[in-house]
Scaffold this active site. Structure first.
Site, short mmCIF file in Angstrom:
data_model
loop_
_atom_site.label_atom_id
_atom_site.label_comp_id
_atom_site.label_asym_id
_atom_site.label_seq_id
_atom_site.Cartn_x
_atom_site.Cartn_y
_atom_site.Cartn_z
N CYS A 45 -21.18 -49.33 2.99
CA CYS A 45 -21.91 -48.35 3.79
C CYS A 45 -23.28 -48.87 4.19
CB CYS A 45 -22.18 -47.10 2.95
SG CYS A 45 -20.74 -46.10 2.68
N CYS A 49 -26.07 -43.65 4.31
CA CYS A 49 -24.81 -42.92 4.45
C CYS A 49 -24.82 -41.66 3.59
CB CYS A 49 -23.64 -43.79 4.03
SG CYS A 49 -22.06 -42.95 4.26
N CYS A 76 -17.18 -48.25 5.98
CA CYS A 76 -17.10 -46.79 5.84
C CYS A 76 -16.89 -46.16 7.22
CB CYS A 76 -18.40 -46.29 5.23
SG CYS A 76 -18.61 -44.51 5.27
N CYS A 79 -20.39 -43.79 8.13
CA CYS A 79 -21.66 -44.35 8.62
C CYS A 79 -21.44 -45.59 9.50
CB CYS A 79 -22.58 -44.68 7.46
SG CYS A 79 -21.94 -45.95 6.35
ZN LIG Z 1 -20.78 -44.71 4.63
#
Ligand SMILES: [Zn+2]
Length: 371
Positions: A45, A49, A76, A79
């Site tokens: 991330c 995030c 991810c 994000c």
């Molecule tokens: Zn994330």
């Protein structure tokens, strides 16, 4: 990969402790400085995030997405760490949220560009490509939306105009004329002072009523009778002056009807008609996007949401489709559920299916939707 991340040497070094602190704060300024991998989920991330925080023992820090990927982690979906690195789309999306939250700030292009970390030229170009409006138009659309909200509650039009960040009422009248289609006072009073003329035409999905102001189409809808359609038109613009189109119809109006009928018959895949409609900034983005879905193709509500940079706004996209007042000109019939089911249609599912089937037949696509 074990141990503290190697951080880029050309900027200030971040040690593991600083990374962890930034992560705990979900510090947006740390985005791009390092990436956070979670071994237990296999996901990495951006530091900011909003997904659930992991136990520290499962967290590793990486200087680049590539390092995280080579450690076997996946980006991810919330994000989108890869996009922020290379693709300005996420930055533009954030910029949109920022403008929506602060419609009355000045938002000149230089400020917006600095905020997005893009050059003015780049911002202008990518913003228009992603959103369908220039940054300036978007700022105005957000102000107009705020203005419309306050007009409904405010006693004082001038006050609402200033409150929405326009500064002077002459400016908003000038802008609103093209953007709202109607001036703030007219909008507040359900279209008072606006002259709308209408005519009906037969279409492959039944009777079609077309309403127009002198600036463009404000109403294209299907119904079972002229009375029902006229009722719908009056409901949409309760205080407008509504009258049947005189005959012979003015030449623009004849051209608009011809374009719509040709389009419905499959002889004119691209339809570009002047519209005189009211829209929130969000509706405007959805509707602009719908106009980019080619004749004969369909997309899911989720794809449209992703297409306008708001992947989680599927339901809001469905609502924007359902509030379309100009069928065909804004082709909301080309949006269906991700499951392949038709979803809804303001003018009935039978019409939606017919329109999609008709377009597919013209395009030579020979599969049909589940029934
Ligand atoms: Zn994330």
């Amino acid at each position: 990969m074990e141990g503290p991340a190697r951080m880029a040497q050309d900027r200030s070094m971040w040690n593991e402790e600083q990374c962890w602190e930034a992560l705990e704060r979900r510090d947006r300024n740390a985005d791009g400085q390092f990436y956070v991998g979670v071994l237990s989920t296999g996901i990495y991330c951006r530091p900011s995030c909003t997904s659930r925080r992991a136990l520290r023992k499962n967290v590793r820090f990486y200087a680049t997405p590539q390092e995280a990927e080579s450690a076997g982690l996946r980006a991810c979906l919330r994000c989108r760490p890869l996009e922020t690195q290379s693709d300005p789309a996420a930055r533009i999306q954030e910029l949109c949220r920022h403008v929506e939250a602060h419609p009355d700030d000045p938002h000149d292009l230089a400020d917006l560009a600095a905020r997005a970390g893009l050059s003015r030229f780049h911002l202008q170009r990518s913003f228009k490509a992603a959103v369908g409006l220039t940054p300036k138009q978007y700022v105005e659309a957000c102000r107009v939306r705020k203005l419309k909200q306050s007009l409904r509650t405010s006693q004082d039009v001038a006050e609402a105009v200033y409150d929405a960040g326009f500064g002077s009422s002459s400016r908003v009248y000038e802008r609103a004329d093209t953007r709202l289609g109607m001036t703030p006072n007219q909008y507040r009073r359900g279209g008072r002072g606006v002259a709308i003329t209408y005519a009906t035409a037969e279409s492959p999905v039944g009777l079609m009523m077309i309403g127009a102001t002198d600036r463009g189409l404000c109403f294209v809808q299907f119904g079972d009778s002229e009375d029902a359609l006229l009722g719908a038109l009056r409901k949409e613009y309760p205080a407008a002056g509504i009258a049947p189109m005189g005959t012979p119809h003015p030449v623009e109006f004849r051209n608009w009807i011809a374009a719509l009928t040709n389009h419905l018959a499959g002889n004119q895949p691209r339809l570009e008609l002047p519209l005189d409609i009211q829209a929130t900034a969000f509706q405007m983005r959805v509707w602009n996007y719908l106009q980019s879905i080619p004749y004969g193709e369909v997309q899911s509500y989720g794809e449209v949401a992703a297409g306008i940079g708001q992947p989680s706004a599927t339901r809001a996209v469905a609502r924007a489709c359902a509030s379309n007042t100009v069928a065909i000109a804004i082709p909301c019939h080309r949006v269906i559920r991700g499951t392949g089911e038709l979803g809804g249609y303001r003018w009935g599912l039978a019409r939606k299916r017919t329109l999609i089937d008709l377009e597919r037949a013209k395009r030579g696509v020979c599969f049909s939707l589940p029934r």
